[in-house]
Design an enzyme around this catalytic site. Structure first.
Site, PDB file in Angstrom:
ATOM      1  N   SER A 157     -99.557   2.642  33.732  1.00 18.52           N
ATOM      2  CA  SER A 157    -100.267   2.399  32.489  1.00 18.52           C
ATOM      3  C   SER A 157    -101.065   3.640  32.096  1.00 18.52           C
ATOM      4  O   SER A 157    -100.507   4.710  31.903  1.00 18.52           O
ATOM      5  CB  SER A 157    -101.159   1.160  32.647  1.00 18.52           C
ATOM      6  OG  SER A 157    -101.653   0.730  31.403  1.00 18.52           O
ATOM      7  N   GLU A 258     -92.207   2.396  28.717  1.00 20.20           N
ATOM      8  CA  GLU A 258     -92.635   0.995  28.695  1.00 20.20           C
ATOM      9  C   GLU A 258     -94.014   0.948  28.051  1.00 20.20           C
ATOM     10  O   GLU A 258     -94.668   1.968  27.878  1.00 20.20           O
ATOM     11  CB  GLU A 258     -92.676   0.410  30.116  1.00 20.20           C
ATOM     12  CG  GLU A 258     -93.699   1.026  31.034  1.00 20.20           C
ATOM     13  CD  GLU A 258     -95.108   0.416  30.914  1.00 20.20           C
ATOM     14  OE1 GLU A 258     -95.232  -0.807  30.710  1.00 20.20           O
ATOM     15  OE2 GLU A 258     -96.084   1.183  31.007  1.00 20.20           O
ATOM     16  N   HIS A 323     -95.525  -3.260  32.696  1.00 19.97           N
ATOM     17  CA  HIS A 323     -96.543  -4.296  32.757  1.00 19.97           C
ATOM     18  C   HIS A 323     -95.881  -5.669  32.947  1.00 19.97           C
ATOM     19  O   HIS A 323     -94.680  -5.805  32.836  1.00 19.97           O
ATOM     20  CB  HIS A 323     -97.377  -4.297  31.480  1.00 19.97           C
ATOM     21  CG  HIS A 323     -98.243  -3.085  31.313  1.00 19.97           C
ATOM     22  ND1 HIS A 323     -97.745  -1.857  30.911  1.00 19.97           N
ATOM     23  CD2 HIS A 323     -99.572  -2.913  31.482  1.00 19.97           C
ATOM     24  CE1 HIS A 323     -98.743  -0.982  30.842  1.00 19.97           C
ATOM     25  NE2 HIS A 323     -99.854  -1.596  31.174  1.00 19.97           N
TER      26      HIS A 323
END
Length: 362
Positions: A157, A258, A323
């Protein structure tokens, strides 16, 4: 603790910065693969981004101990500060895990400690880009060169900012995957199954050594490709463009992307930014992970096909990484192969992304 894994060289594209300037990458674009862990190795958990919940951080550290690792936690990992100016901490405002300089100090101390074999980031959120200016890149580079192989930097992330900068400036592969105060905290049950068991197996393989093969659900453009793996969370890749910490262009590389809670129009805009900046020029292929809470999957597929299809390279979607409940671990910078030659309709045989296993361990 000294020593490290036998250095594994990956000859990347030649557009990396030349050696010899402070904080810049190694000569000839050569990337060294990080050293795999052994039971008993010391790992440090630091918090370069958002604040970790103490209970979840401890649960995640317990999972790492169950893997046989000696876990230490950064001095400032449980600090709390406001996102903006200093002052009384407001629980109803966005917060960081300590001041920028303190978060950087924890990260740098762990990376430069010869007893530590891996640095794991507690969680993502926001704040990693603010840490970058506070790091002594010459000291980090010296520490990376001190061992036969660099230690592991692990996280996902927001930690994409660190992956990009460490990969470009230190010439080291890094580990993108679940974090101690995130999904790892959920892996400590007596018999994890399904997605949790797969996440634990993937984490173990990435840290201790082993091949990684992630199936995609469907190919948006068929084909096969090989090249070093790059990428991460889309928002962070675009946020770094035009900064001194931007990842090298994706030419000759397989791009993994992503994100989470991003509307299709925002994803479209970020892809256009990557295209207009020329970052995707010459990419070998694209592997798309999870897009948790990011709108209608059919609309996302249409966006990806429209923006990425004209690149003329394989595009494989639906990989269990990013995620959400499915969080595989990927070694960014490592040699990879993308096979998107499967069924062009959604299903179990869309293709696979394979990351080459290391040739040896320390």
């Amino acid at each position: 603790m000294s020593g490290g894994a036998r250095a594994e060289g990956v000859e990347g594209p030649s557009d990396a910065p030349a050696a010899g300037l402070p904080g810049e990458g190694p000569a000839r674009g050569r990337t060294r693969r990080y050293g795999r862990l052994r039971p008993g190795d010391r790992v440090a958990v630091v918090a370069p981004s958002g604040p970790a919940e103490p209970e979840r951080l401890e649960a995640g550290c317990a999972v790492l101990r169950d893997l046989g690792l000696d876990v230490v936690v950064g001095k400032h990992a449980l600090d709390r500060v406001n996102l903006g100016a200093a002052g009384p901490v407001r629980d109803d405002w966005h917060r960081l895990a300590g001041a920028d300089a303190d978060r950087a100090a924890d990260l740098q101390a762990a990376w430069c400690d010869p007893r530590v074999r891996a640095v794991l980031c507690a969680r993502g959120g926001y704040g990693a880009t603010r840490v970058l200016d506070h790091l002594d890149w010459d000291a980090l580079a010296a520490a990376a060169e001190a061992d036969a192989a660099p230690k592991i930097l692990h996280g996902s992330s927001d930690i994409t900012a660190l992956h990009a900068a460490f990969g470009a400036r230190l010439g080291a592969t890094t580990s993108f995957g679940p974090m101690p105060a995130g999904l790892i905290a959920d892996l400590g049950g007596p018999d994890p199954d399904g997605d949790l068991a797969a996440a634990l197996d993937g984490l173990r393989a990435a840290l201790f050594g082993g091949p990684v093969a992630l199936p995609g659900t469907h190919a948006l453009r068929p084909g096969r490709a090989e090249g070093p793996l790059t990428g991460g969370t889309l928002t962070l890749i675009t946020a770094l463009l035009g900064t001194p910490y931007a990842p090298p262009p994706a030419k000759g590389r397989i791009v993994f992307l992503e994100d989470v809670t991003e509307a299709p129009y925002r994803i479209d805009r970020m892809l256009v930014q990557l295209l207009q900046a020329g970052w995707l020029d010459g990419a070998a292929g694209v592997a798309l992970g999870s897009w948790e809470r990011s709108g209608d999957p059919a609309e996302l597929d249409a966006v990806f096909a429209a923006r990425l299809g004209p690149l003329g390279v394989p595009v494989l979607a639906g990989l269990p990484a990013g995620h959400g409940a499915r969080q595989a671990t990927l070694e960014l910078g490592a040699p990879a192969a993308l096979d998107a030659s499967g069924d062009l309709n959604p299903g179990p045989d869309g293709g696979v992304l394979t990351v080459e296993a290391p040739g040896g361990v320390r």
